[in-house]
Design an enzyme around this catalytic site. Structure first.
Site, PDB file in Angstrom:
ATOM      1  N   HIS A   1      19.695 -47.152 -13.352  1.00 25.37           N
ATOM      2  CA  HIS A   1      18.425 -47.848 -13.584  1.00 25.37           C
ATOM      3  C   HIS A   1      17.914 -48.416 -12.272  1.00 25.37           C
ATOM      4  O   HIS A   1      18.704 -48.971 -11.518  1.00 25.37           O
ATOM      5  CB  HIS A   1      18.640 -48.985 -14.590  1.00 25.37           C
ATOM      6  CG  HIS A   1      17.414 -49.849 -14.734  1.00 25.37           C
ATOM      7  ND1 HIS A   1      16.319 -49.446 -15.460  1.00 25.37           N
ATOM      8  CD2 HIS A   1      17.104 -51.067 -14.201  1.00 25.37           C
ATOM      9  CE1 HIS A   1      15.389 -50.388 -15.405  1.00 25.37           C
ATOM     10  NE2 HIS A   1      15.836 -51.371 -14.639  1.00 25.37           N
TER      11      HIS A   1
ATOM     12  N   THR B   1       9.256 -15.976   4.910  1.00 27.78           N
ATOM     13  CA  THR B   1       8.143 -16.700   4.277  1.00 27.78           C
ATOM     14  C   THR B   1       8.423 -18.192   4.130  1.00 27.78           C
ATOM     15  O   THR B   1       7.608 -19.032   4.517  1.00 27.78           O
ATOM     16  CB  THR B   1       7.887 -16.106   2.869  1.00 27.78           C
ATOM     17  OG1 THR B   1       7.743 -14.705   2.978  1.00 27.78           O
ATOM     18  CG2 THR B   1       6.631 -16.699   2.251  1.00 27.78           C
ATOM     19  N   CYS B   2       9.555 -18.542   3.538  1.00 26.82           N
ATOM     20  CA  CYS B   2       9.831 -19.949   3.214  1.00 26.82           C
ATOM     21  C   CYS B   2       9.730 -20.813   4.466  1.00 26.82           C
ATOM     22  O   CYS B   2       9.080 -21.850   4.477  1.00 26.82           O
ATOM     23  CB  CYS B   2      11.222 -20.069   2.592  1.00 26.82           C
ATOM     24  SG  CYS B   2      11.658 -21.757   2.191  1.00 26.82           S
TER      25      CYS B   2
ATOM     26  N   GLY C   1      13.479 -16.190   9.632  1.00 24.34           N
ATOM     27  CA  GLY C   1      13.428 -17.156   8.525  1.00 24.34           C
ATOM     28  C   GLY C   1      12.467 -16.739   7.428  1.00 24.34           C
ATOM     29  O   GLY C   1      12.517 -17.269   6.321  1.00 24.34           O
TER      30      GLY C   1
ATOM     31  N   GLU D   1      14.561  -7.853  12.060  1.00 25.03           N
ATOM     32  CA  GLU D   1      13.401  -8.693  11.709  1.00 25.03           C
ATOM     33  C   GLU D   1      12.187  -8.183  12.480  1.00 25.03           C
ATOM     34  O   GLU D   1      12.251  -7.972  13.684  1.00 25.03           O
ATOM     35  CB  GLU D   1      13.686 -10.155  12.050  1.00 25.03           C
ATOM     36  CG  GLU D   1      12.514 -11.102  11.823  1.00 25.03           C
ATOM     37  CD  GLU D   1      11.896 -11.010  10.431  1.00 25.03           C
ATOM     38  OE1 GLU D   1      12.602 -11.224   9.443  1.00 25.03           O
ATOM     39  OE2 GLU D   1      10.675 -10.700  10.342  1.00 25.03           O
TER      40      GLU D   1
HETATM   41  C1  LIG Z   1       2.641 -20.889   0.152  1.00 30.03           C
HETATM   42  C2  LIG Z   1       4.009 -20.657  -0.437  1.00 30.03           C
HETATM   43  C3  LIG Z   1       4.757 -21.729  -0.854  1.00 30.03           C
HETATM   44  C4  LIG Z   1       6.022 -21.523  -1.409  1.00 30.03           C
HETATM   45  N1  LIG Z   1       6.723 -22.607  -1.821  1.00 30.03           N
HETATM   46  C5  LIG Z   1       7.947 -22.423  -2.371  1.00 30.03           C
HETATM   47  C6  LIG Z   1       8.729 -23.536  -2.787  1.00 30.03           C
HETATM   48  O1  LIG Z   1       8.312 -24.681  -2.680  1.00 30.03           O
HETATM   49  N2  LIG Z   1       9.959 -23.303  -3.310  1.00 30.03           N
HETATM   50  C7  LIG Z   1      10.457 -22.030  -3.451  1.00 30.03           C
HETATM   51  O2  LIG Z   1      11.573 -21.863  -3.930  1.00 30.03           O
HETATM   52  N3  LIG Z   1       9.738 -20.954  -3.050  1.00 30.03           N
HETATM   53  C8  LIG Z   1       8.504 -21.128  -2.520  1.00 30.03           C
HETATM   54  N4  LIG Z   1       7.788 -20.043  -2.096  1.00 30.03           N
HETATM   55  C9  LIG Z   1       8.393 -18.704  -2.248  1.00 30.03           C
HETATM   56  C10 LIG Z   1       9.415 -18.456  -1.143  1.00 30.03           C
HETATM   57  O3  LIG Z   1       8.824 -18.665   0.118  1.00 30.03           O
HETATM   58  C11 LIG Z   1       9.939 -17.038  -1.246  1.00 30.03           C
HETATM   59  O4  LIG Z   1      10.379 -16.820  -2.565  1.00 30.03           O
HETATM   60  C12 LIG Z   1      11.102 -16.804  -0.299  1.00 30.03           C
HETATM   61  O5  LIG Z   1      10.726 -17.016   1.035  1.00 30.03           O
HETATM   62  C13 LIG Z   1      11.591 -15.355  -0.495  1.00 30.03           C
HETATM   63  O6  LIG Z   1      12.475 -15.046   0.483  1.00 30.03           O
HETATM   64  P1  LIG Z   1      12.975 -13.570   0.704  1.00 30.03           P
HETATM   65  O7  LIG Z   1      14.366 -13.763   1.140  1.00 30.03           O
HETATM   66  O8  LIG Z   1      12.748 -12.706  -0.447  1.00 30.03           O
HETATM   67  O9  LIG Z   1      12.047 -12.955   1.864  1.00 30.03           O
HETATM   68  P2  LIG Z   1      11.083 -13.555   2.940  1.00 30.03           P
HETATM   69  O10 LIG Z   1      11.351 -14.982   3.204  1.00 30.03           O
HETATM   70  O11 LIG Z   1       9.708 -13.182   2.600  1.00 30.03           O
HETATM   71  O12 LIG Z   1      11.534 -12.779   4.256  1.00 30.03           O
HETATM   72  C14 LIG Z   1      11.413 -11.413   4.410  1.00 30.03           C
HETATM   73  C15 LIG Z   1      11.515 -11.083   5.892  1.00 30.03           C
HETATM   74  O13 LIG Z   1      11.581  -9.672   6.034  1.00 30.03           O
HETATM   75  C16 LIG Z   1      10.816  -9.288   7.149  1.00 30.03           C
HETATM   76  N5  LIG Z   1      10.432  -7.900   6.957  1.00 30.03           N
HETATM   77  C17 LIG Z   1       9.643  -7.390   5.977  1.00 30.03           C
HETATM   78  N6  LIG Z   1       9.570  -6.041   6.075  1.00 30.03           N
HETATM   79  C18 LIG Z   1      10.318  -5.708   7.142  1.00 30.03           C
HETATM   80  C19 LIG Z   1      10.619  -4.478   7.757  1.00 30.03           C
HETATM   81  N7  LIG Z   1      10.174  -3.320   7.266  1.00 30.03           N
HETATM   82  N8  LIG Z   1      11.396  -4.488   8.852  1.00 30.03           N
HETATM   83  C20 LIG Z   1      11.882  -5.657   9.342  1.00 30.03           C
HETATM   84  N9  LIG Z   1      11.645  -6.842   8.801  1.00 30.03           N
HETATM   85  C21 LIG Z   1      10.875  -6.869   7.705  1.00 30.03           C
HETATM   86  C22 LIG Z   1       9.641 -10.252   7.119  1.00 30.03           C
HETATM   87  O14 LIG Z   1       9.030 -10.340   8.397  1.00 30.03           O
HETATM   88  C23 LIG Z   1      10.310 -11.539   6.689  1.00 30.03           C
HETATM   89  O15 LIG Z   1      10.732 -12.293   7.803  1.00 30.03           O
HETATM   90  C24 LIG Z   1       6.543 -20.217  -1.522  1.00 30.03           C
HETATM   91  C25 LIG Z   1       5.797 -19.125  -1.077  1.00 30.03           C
HETATM   92  C26 LIG Z   1       4.543 -19.340  -0.544  1.00 30.03           C
HETATM   93  C27 LIG Z   1       3.765 -18.144  -0.058  1.00 30.03           C
END
Ligand SMILES: Cc1cc2nc3c(=O)[nH]c(=O)nc-3n(C[C@H](O)[C@H](O)[C@H](O)COP(=O)(O)OP(=O)(O)OC[C@H]3O[C@@H](n4cnc5c(N)ncnc54)[C@H](O)[C@@H]3O)c2cc1C
Length: 466
Positions: free
Chosen positions: A440, A41-42, A39, A34
């Site tokens: 209901h 984006t979510c 954790g 990481e």
């Molecule tokens: C404002 C907002 C609201 C949202 N609300 C919702 C919602 O209500 N419901 C829903 O289902 N989805 C929602 N989403 C979308 C959801 O957050 C994402 O679809 C989800 O987090 C995707 O997860 P992921 O596993 O693909 O990667 P991510 O959660 O993005 O995690 C990727 C991780 O990889 C790490 N990383 C990246 N590149 C490297 C590298 N080269 N080396 C080491 N580490 C790296 C990053 O630091 C990050 O921690 C929302 C998104 C946003 C922006």
């Protein structure tokens, strides 16, 4: 230092950590990397913090409406520092939970730093070069910063930097009228900001059906959010303490002067700094990693899960990617992405719950289709709660009787949609739901009623003999 593992996982988003748990539990030696916040984006800048803030905004809204319910209150003020502190606490629990879990996991080594491929089966993190036969990419995405003229001259916010906002922007101008822009827009309007949403398309969330877009437009406008659609040639400039957004719209002022600018114009995958070319992994022209139905890339032994493969874009789809990869690798259970039914929610208030195809999609599919709709003004629970905005719509295949899709825009729409989703996964005819006794008073209790009043889709009356 060179280290060899059975599996390397890049990223601790929604797929990486549970996959680490399964692989390590199967006695594999696992490395997980990481570069920023555990954790992803979510947990840190997406679902959890935004839905926590949506809850604060809902509380503000209901406090202002209290007298309608016979509850007397004084003037309502919002303490943005408390809103942020609550959000930080809830998001922080999740982040530290993931971090502690991974760091305490047997057979799993956590690396903190930027991961880059050196070759198909070697990944560098700082001074360490890790190798494994299996590499899982779960790097997620980030906000797109569009190439708008003047952007280099002004300060702007994205969903990530919004997380540090502990004050009330006087006037928040949001570029992007889709899911993220609408959630932030309504939230900050309820906190007390002036809000203008600028959207290039002729309507908000233009992937949804026109009736859904129109109802959401009305809901937001009724709360005093200004909507500027058809905004072409968007450009920005700094003027005194303000950020001025220039638009070429078919109507309205050519300039919007705000105190803060939020860019919510889409997301891009974090695949540009991963050294994918050294591994030979193929991406599409937007940077998404190409995968097959079991999430394998073109390089044997490399998988891509979550937002970076462009097949989902949600927390639940990323988690499902983990389930698919784990089932195929460890359980001899052939699970596939194409088995997944589209499902998501938009967390404005009232929320939109979506399952399957839109009305536009079913019309284009050439099927004979039945449709049932009901305004929330005719849903008892919504009336009792004083939350009657929105409507529900269900689309059914006239021949197979299978539900093709549904939109529930209304109070509890994000929950009620699961009734539909589960019948779709069961591949059962909609008539099954008409035999189920629902509780209901709920929003879900009206779904069988809607299914009892199906009619042919407007342009198909002659074709569907019911
Ligand atoms: C404002 C907002 C609201 C949202 N609300 C919702 C919602 O209500 N419901 C829903 O289902 N989805 C929602 N989403 C979308 C959801 O957050 C994402 O679809 C989800 O987090 C995707 O997860 P992921 O596993 O693909 O990667 P991510 O959660 O993005 O995690 C990727 C991780 O990889 C790490 N990383 C990246 N590149 C490297 C590298 N080269 N080396 C080491 N580490 C790296 C990053 O630091 C990050 O921690 C929302 C998104 C946003 C922006």
């Amino acid at each position: 230092m060179k280290q060899s593992y059975d599996a390397i996982i890049i990223g601790t988003g929604q797929a990486g950590p549970p996959l680490a748990g399964r692989l390590a539990g199967a006695a594999m030696k696992v490395a997980i990397i990481e570069r920023k916040l555990f954790g992803g984006t979510c947990v840190n800048t997406g679902c959890i913090p935004t839905k926590t803030m949506v809850a604060s905004a809902y509380a503000a809204r209901m406090a202002r409406r209290a007298a309608e319910y016979g509850v007397n209150m004084g003037p309502v003020t919002v303490d943005m520092k408390r809103v942020k502190a609550r959000k930080d606490e809830i998001s922080g629990w999740s982040r530290s939970g993931v971090e502690k879990w991974l760091k305490g996991m047997q057979n799993c080594t956590v690396y903190e730093g930027q991961a880059r491929f050196e070759s198909a089966h070697e990944v560098r993190v700082g001074q360490d070069v890790l190798s494994a036969d299996r590499v899982f990419i779960n790097v997620g995405g980030r906000a797109i910063v569009p190439g708008m003229p003047g952007l280099d001259q002004v300060n702007f916010l994205t969903n990530s930097s919004m997380m540090a906002v502990d004050f009330l922007p006087r006037h928040l101008v949001i570029v992007g009228g889709s899911y993220i822009g609408l959630e932030f827009g309504q939230m900050f309007r309820r906190f007390g900001s002036e809000v203008t949403i600028v959207e290039m398309a002729p309507r908000l969330i233009h992937r949804e059906d026109e009736d859904v877009s129109a109802a959401i437009h009305d809901i937001l406008e009724a709360e005093g959010i200004r909507l500027r659609l058809n905004a072409k040639c968007i450009h920005v400039a700094k003027r005194d303490d303000s950020v001025v957004v220039g638009v070429d719209c078919t109507s309205g002022d050519p300039e919007i002067s705000g105190s803060h600018l939020l860019l919510a114009a889409g997301r891009r995958p974090n695949t540009d700094d991963l050294g994918l070319e050294k591994a030979g992994v193929i991406q599409d022209k937007r940077g998404y990693i190409l995968v097959d139905d079991e999430l394998r890339t073109n390089v044997p032994g490399i998988w891509a899960l979550g937002d970076c493969n462009g097949r989902g874009g949600f927390t639940h789809t990323s988690y499902n990617d983990f389930e698919i990869a784990a089932a195929n690798l460890l359980d001899n259970d052939t699970r596939r992405v194409s088995d997944r039914i589209t499902a998501y929610a938009l967390y404005i208030d009232p929320p939109l719950g979506r399952a399957g195809m839109t009305e536009a999609e079913v019309r284009n599919s050439g099927r004979r289709v039945l449709i049932g709709t009901r305004p929330m003004t005719r849903v008892g629970r919504a009336v009792e709660k004083g939350e009657t905005q929105g409507f529900m719509k269900i689309l059914v295949d006239a021949d197979s009787k299978h539900i093709l899709g549904a939109s529930i825009l209304g109070t509890s729409g994000d929950e009620a949609i699961h009734t539909i989703l589960d019948v779709m996964y069961a591949r059962a005819p909609y008539t099954v739901m008409q035999r189920a006794v629902h509780i209901h008073p709920t929003v879900s209790e009206l779904l069988p009623t809607v299914l009892g009043e199906l009619k042919p889709l407007a342009s198909q009356e002659g074709a569907v003999g019911t």
